[in-house]
Structures are given as C-alpha cells and as structure tokens.
Design an enzyme around this catalytic site. Structure first.
Site, PDB file in Angstrom:
ATOM      1  N   CYS A 140      -2.187   9.509   2.301  1.00  0.00           N
ATOM      2  CA  CYS A 140      -1.838   8.984   0.977  1.00  0.00           C
ATOM      3  C   CYS A 140      -2.861   9.352  -0.082  1.00  0.00           C
ATOM      4  O   CYS A 140      -2.543   9.387  -1.259  1.00  0.00           O
ATOM      5  CB  CYS A 140      -1.684   7.464   1.053  1.00  0.00           C
ATOM      6  SG  CYS A 140      -3.173   6.670   1.680  1.00  0.00           S
ATOM      7  N   GLU A 175       0.874  -1.179   0.000  1.00  0.00           N
ATOM      8  CA  GLU A 175       0.000   0.000   0.000  1.00  0.00           C
ATOM      9  C   GLU A 175       0.906   1.223   0.000  1.00  0.00           C
ATOM     10  O   GLU A 175       1.425   1.624   1.038  1.00  0.00           O
ATOM     11  CB  GLU A 175      -0.900  -0.015   1.246  1.00  0.00           C
ATOM     12  CG  GLU A 175      -1.893  -1.163   1.272  1.00  0.00           C
ATOM     13  CD  GLU A 175      -3.033  -0.999   0.271  1.00  0.00           C
ATOM     14  OE1 GLU A 175      -3.271   0.141  -0.187  1.00  0.00           O
ATOM     15  OE2 GLU A 175      -3.663  -2.004  -0.065  1.00  0.00           O
TER      16      GLU A 175
HETATM   17  P1  NAD Z   1       7.408   4.983   7.721  1.00  0.00           P
HETATM   18  O1  NAD Z   1       8.651   5.758   7.795  1.00  0.00           O
HETATM   19  O2  NAD Z   1       6.550   4.829   8.933  1.00  0.00           O
HETATM   20  O3  NAD Z   1       7.770   3.539   7.148  1.00  0.00           O
HETATM   21  C1  NAD Z   1       6.791   2.538   6.995  1.00  0.00           C
HETATM   22  C2  NAD Z   1       7.234   1.273   7.712  1.00  0.00           C
HETATM   23  O4  NAD Z   1       8.399   0.777   7.076  1.00  0.00           O
HETATM   24  C3  NAD Z   1       7.584   1.513   9.175  1.00  0.00           C
HETATM   25  O5  NAD Z   1       6.985   0.499   9.945  1.00  0.00           O
HETATM   26  C4  NAD Z   1       9.103   1.457   9.201  1.00  0.00           C
HETATM   27  O6  NAD Z   1       9.598   0.952  10.404  1.00  0.00           O
HETATM   28  C5  NAD Z   1       9.395   0.522   8.049  1.00  0.00           C
HETATM   29  N1  NAD Z   1      10.700   0.813   7.439  1.00  0.00           N
HETATM   30  C6  NAD Z   1      11.249   2.015   7.189  1.00  0.00           C
HETATM   31  N2  NAD Z   1      12.441   1.884   6.568  1.00  0.00           N
HETATM   32  C7  NAD Z   1      12.641   0.550   6.426  1.00  0.00           C
HETATM   33  C8  NAD Z   1      13.680  -0.224   5.847  1.00  0.00           C
HETATM   34  N3  NAD Z   1      14.755   0.337   5.303  1.00  0.00           N
HETATM   35  N4  NAD Z   1      13.544  -1.570   5.864  1.00  0.00           N
HETATM   36  C9  NAD Z   1      12.454  -2.162   6.400  1.00  0.00           C
HETATM   37  N5  NAD Z   1      11.444  -1.470   6.968  1.00  0.00           N
HETATM   38  C10 NAD Z   1      11.525  -0.135   6.980  1.00  0.00           C
HETATM   39  O7  NAD Z   1       6.422   5.560   6.623  1.00  0.00           O
HETATM   40  P2  NAD Z   1       6.737   6.282   5.232  1.00  0.00           P
HETATM   41  O8  NAD Z   1       7.438   5.367   4.329  1.00  0.00           O
HETATM   42  O9  NAD Z   1       7.240   7.652   5.463  1.00  0.00           O
HETATM   43  O10 NAD Z   1       5.208   6.410   4.775  1.00  0.00           O
HETATM   44  C11 NAD Z   1       4.789   7.409   3.930  1.00  0.00           C
HETATM   45  C12 NAD Z   1       4.446   6.783   2.597  1.00  0.00           C
HETATM   46  O11 NAD Z   1       3.426   5.825   2.794  1.00  0.00           O
HETATM   47  C13 NAD Z   1       3.901   7.776   1.617  1.00  0.00           C
HETATM   48  O12 NAD Z   1       4.427   7.492   0.356  1.00  0.00           O
HETATM   49  C14 NAD Z   1       2.412   7.507   1.628  1.00  0.00           C
HETATM   50  O13 NAD Z   1       1.752   7.849   0.451  1.00  0.00           O
HETATM   51  C15 NAD Z   1       2.377   6.039   1.867  1.00  0.00           C
HETATM   52  N6  NAD Z   1       1.125   5.656   2.484  1.00  0.00           N
HETATM   53  C16 NAD Z   1       0.317   4.837   1.790  1.00  0.00           C
HETATM   54  C17 NAD Z   1      -0.900   4.476   2.339  1.00  0.00           C
HETATM   55  C18 NAD Z   1      -1.835   3.576   1.602  1.00  0.00           C
HETATM   56  O14 NAD Z   1      -2.763   3.082   2.233  1.00  0.00           O
HETATM   57  N7  NAD Z   1      -1.640   3.335   0.325  1.00  0.00           N
HETATM   58  C19 NAD Z   1      -1.266   4.946   3.592  1.00  0.00           C
HETATM   59  C20 NAD Z   1      -0.399   5.786   4.261  1.00  0.00           C
HETATM   60  C21 NAD Z   1       0.815   6.139   3.711  1.00  0.00           C
END
Ligand code: NAD
Length: 487
Positions: free
Chosen positions: A254, A219
């Site tokens: 998102c 997602e």
């Molecule tokens: P985040 O930094 O919370 O990361 C998401 C998860 O990935 C966390 O649990 C984190 O611990 C893990 N993570 C981070 N780096 C990692 C790595 N190198 N290896 C393994 N795991 C790792 O969140 P984010 O990435 O900043 O989220 C924002 C993004 O998520 C945006 O692009 C947004 O559009 C998208 N998003 C999508 C939805 C959806 O439902 N489609 C919902 C919310 C956010």
C-alpha cells in the site's frame, strides 16, 4: 462447538462472539499478566514456527525469504518487544491538570479496553498486517477475532492451524473465509472493526458497522506519488525508488511508489538511472531473479495487464513490459507520460508498473497531487529545504517521507494510517494501543471545597462572582480559595 480457527456457520459465529464476550465480561483480558502472556506466546510462535510462516508466504506470493523476514517477521517481533517493554507504562492512568472550575479535584485519563474486536486483514503482507493490529487489540485488553485474507490461503491456513496452539482461545480466535464468511461476521456485534483492504469493500464494512454504531478503522490504499526534484542525488534516488517499489512485494504494497512526477528535462536521466539500477538489482532477465515476488493471482495479473495494454499507455512503455501469465510474472515496468486520465494514472496500481508524469517545474507537481484523492503516502526527493517545507505543509497524505520511500512504516513512534480516501484511524506502537482503547476521563473530588455560588437560588451577586471567576479574576480566585462564602 466447531473446531477452532476453521470456517464457521452463522450460528457458530454468533456462539463464538458470545463466548468471547463472556470471557471479556469476566475480566479475563483485563489484567497486565494476561496481555503479556499472549504477546509472549506470539513471540514464541514466531520462534518455533517462523519457517512454516515463511514457507506459507512463499507459497502465497513467491515472496523472497529476505523480504518475508524483514517486512513481516522482524516487524512483528519488534512490535511485540516494544509492547512488552512499554505496556505497563501505557496501561497506567495518565494524570492531567485539574481545572480551576472543579477545584478541588484530581483528573485522570484511564485507558480501558473496548470489548470484542474484529480484525479483517488483507493478502499482500498477510502475516504482518494480520498480527500488527491483533497485537494492539490484545495489548489494550480486548478479546479479538482475526479474519485473514483468503487471497493468501497458505498464510490464512497457517494462522487457523497454529494460532490456537499458542494464544488463549477463550478470548482470541481466527476465522477463515471469503466474502460469505466476512459478511456473516459483520452481522455480529463488535466493539471495533479494524479493516485493511480496498475502499470499495470498506464502504460495506462501514455500512455493516453503522447498524450497531461500531467504530471502525479503515486502512486503505490509493496512489502514492513520488516527486523527484532535479536537485537531488540521482544514484541514491534511483536505488531508494526501486527498492521501495519492486523490493516491496513487487509493487504490491500500500505504501509503494504508485507514480513519479518529475520535470520534463530531468525525466530522461531519471529513467536511465532507474533502468540501470533495476538491471543491477534483478539482472538482465528479471524473471530469473529470486528477489521479486510474483503477482498474487490471475485476477490481479489480468487487472495489471489491462492497465498496461490500454491504447494510450502501451506505446509509452520505456522499460520492461514482459509478462508470463503461467508464472504470474510481470517484469518491472516503467511508463513515461501516460495520459493523466488513463486508468494507470487514475486507479491504484498495486503491482510492478511505475508511470512517470512530467511537469515544467517541480513545483507544478503539487497541483497534480492536490487534484487527486489524498494518498496514503507521499514522497519527495530534493536537497532544497524550502521545497521540502512547502511539500510537508501543503500536501495532505496519510504520511510523508522525504528522500526515501516506504521506511516511514518502520518507525513505531509515527502513526500509520490514511486520510480521506486512503482511510482513517491510525496504528503502530502506542497508536495501536490507543486505537483499541477507550480514553475514559475520570474526575475525582472529595467533600470539601464547597462553592455555594453554584447552587440555586442564582442571585445576581452569585452570578457576578462566578462570571469574575470564570473570566480569570485572580482576586476572586484568591477569595474563593480562602473559603470566602459566595452565598
Ligand atoms: P482482500 O481481497 O484480501 O480483501 C481484504 C479483506 O476484505 C479480506 O479479508 C476479504 O476476505 C475481505 N472482503 C473482500 N470482499 C469483501 C466483501 N465484499 N465483504 C466483506 N469482506 C470482504 O484485499 P484487497 O482489497 O485486494 O487489498 C488491497 C487493497 O488494500 C489495496 O487498495 C491496498 O492499498 C490496501 N492496503 C492497505 C494497507 C494499509 O495498511 N493501509 C495495507 C495493505 C493493503
């Protein structure tokens, strides 16, 4: 064993997954009663700990209580209630038509749980985006590990502390942590990984999953466009864009509008309408408003100000632009005609900045959208039914909403998920149940209805008969049904 819901060493993680797998293999999660008991426990947790979770959301994001209630708590309550109402029905095998080629037989699709699944969640809706997939996983009969986002530490800590008090810890666990912990979790064997977050990390998730051929649901995000046709009700359009952008975690969602496309001649009226709506909603000094979330942390604050301070963009700010780093505050900001290759128009914004791009004719917006990665959501405001039809048929996106923004997520009968770079796989309502189930096809026959023609020796006569049958010859079919020996 280390404490439940805490950071775990690598060996402890392996032991935890083994324990969950044992519970799953013993059939603990299979029964309807177990699934219902967990869903009811989650509802009870929300009744008893709602205020604690709301406080955690406020601590993580200064999320207005109204938004926390509406977008996080209420959605999960509604989801649990829907599952409790429909689960028995969804769990039942689905009878399908028996094919003539297998006559006589009956055929069913049985939804079976996958096993032990991992849900890796993100920070912007840290309550809802953690529980929504977890509810689907439990309802489908899986053991599950939730890894909340460390970027929303208060909500993550609440999950770690409170969840184990309510749900069956032999089958459901919370593991807190950041990259190190998630990487160690990804080294375990899972039966499905459900990841919400950015597309860069998604690639590491897929790489890790590939080692065990583990299926994934990703997602992700992207740039969700809003096309505004001048043939619209401008006052309503402005309110629905403002509430979908700044009224959703101050743009950190998102499905928020990422950029607007409208015509050159209409843009000034649209900008004026957005400005006066913003002032009506958040006052002359939006920093004083209690109805706007703050930027989640200084890293994201720096990312957003970099987008705004770019040479070719900073001069195009037509509204807002004020910021306060100490308070992690950026005012609702509108940028007119940023170059299409500037970072604000190529990177996902995920914050309170809203660029507007202009085209000669509204139809020209289609090629702008189609020249970019497929978005998670695409929005169109218009009274023109033909334009609406064309938009739905030609724009590829995770989901489309006409004449509003973001509300598509509130309909559990619609699948929610991306396409292309905005992700794959979908969930919500029955789609969540299906996302965490294997659809097992079951064909059942008795010992009657022997058709000698299927057995060797394959004489020309048998082949001719079978060919007729497969090609749908009614006469041959009747003869076979009457037991005509095709020897
Ligand atoms: P985040 O930094 O919370 O990361 C998401 C998860 O990935 C966390 O649990 C984190 O611990 C893990 N993570 C981070 N780096 C990692 C790595 N190198 N290896 C393994 N795991 C790792 O969140 P984010 O990435 O900043 O989220 C924002 C993004 O998520 C945006 O692009 C947004 O559009 C998208 N998003 C999508 C939805 C959806 O439902 N489609 C919902 C919310 C956010």
């Amino acid at each position: 064993m280390e404490e439940l819901g805490q950071k775990l060493s690598f060996d402890a993680k392996r032991a935890m997954v083994n324990e969950l797998r044992r519970s799953f293999e013993e059939g603990k999660t299979m029964g309807y009663e177990w699934r219902v008991a967990q869903l009811k426990a989650i509802l009870r947790m929300m009744d008893e700990r709602e205020a604690d979770f709301m406080a955690a959301l406020h601590s993580d994001l200064s999320k207005p209580y109204f938004e926390s209630f509406l977008h996080e708590i209420s959605l999960i309550r509604a989801s649990c209630s829907l599952f409790l109402k429909q689960l028995k029905h969804w769990m039942k095998p689905v009878k399908v038509l028996a094919a003539i080629t297998t006559y006589p037989s009956t055929a069913h699709i049985v939804s079976e749980p996958l096993g032990v699944v991992l849900v890796i969640s993100t920070w912007n809706y840290p309550f809802m985006l953690s529980l929504e997939p977890v509810i689907g996983a439990i309802a489908a009969g899986n053991a599950v590990v939730l890894k909340p986002s460390e970027v929303a530490p208060a909500t993550s800590a609440m999950f770690a502390k409170v969840f184990p008090e309510y749900v069956d810890n032999s089958c459901i666990r919370v593991v807190e942590g950041a990259i190190h912990e998630t990487t160690a979790l990804l080294k375990q064997r899972w039966d499905k990984i459900f990841y919400t977050g950015n597309s860069r990390v998604a690639k590491s998730i897929m790489t890790a999953a590939a080692k065990n051929l583990t299926p994934v649901i990703l997602e992700l995000g992207g740039k969700s466009p809003v096309v505004v046709d001048p043939n619209c009700d401008l006052k309503i359009v402005a309110k629905r864009i403002v509430v979908g952008k700044w009224g959703c975690n101050n743009g950190q969602a998102c499905v928020c509008p990422d950029y607007i496309i409208t015509t050159k001649s209409f843009a000034p009226r649209l900008v004026d309408a957005l400005k006066s709506t913003l002032e009506g909603f958040y006052g002359k000094d939006p920093q004083q408003s209690k109805d706007l979330s703050r930027i989640v942390n200084s890293k994201h604050f720096a990312r957003l100000t970099r987008l705004l301070d770019e040479d070719r963009v900073s001069g195009n700010v037509v509204h807002g632009g004020q910021r306060d780093e100490k308070q992690l505050f950026i005012a609702p900001t509108i940028v007119l005609n940023a170059p299409l290759d500037s970072p604000i128009m190529t990177e996902e914004i995920f914050g309170p900045l809203l660029p507007i791009t202009t085209v000669d004719k509204v139809e020209d917006s289609f090629s702008v959208i189609k020249s970019r990665p497929k978005p998670l959501s695409a929005y169109l405001f218009t009274k023109n039914k033909k334009l609406e039809e064309k938009f739905v048929m030609t724009i590829s996106a995770g989901g489309i909403l006409i004449n509003d923004t973001t509300l598509q997520v509130a309909n559990p009968d619609l699948p929610f998920g991306g396409v292309g770079e905005s992700g794959f796989g979908s969930y919500h309502g029955k789609f969540s149940f299906d996302a965490f189930s294997h659809k097992k096809g079951v064909l059942s026959r008795g010992f009657g209805g022997e058709t000698p023609a299927r057995y060797p020796p394959y004489t020309p006569w048998k082949q001719a008969l079978l060919r007729n049958l497969i090609n749908g010859s009614i006469i041959t079919l009747i003869l076979v049904l009457l037991g005509w020996p095709m020897a």
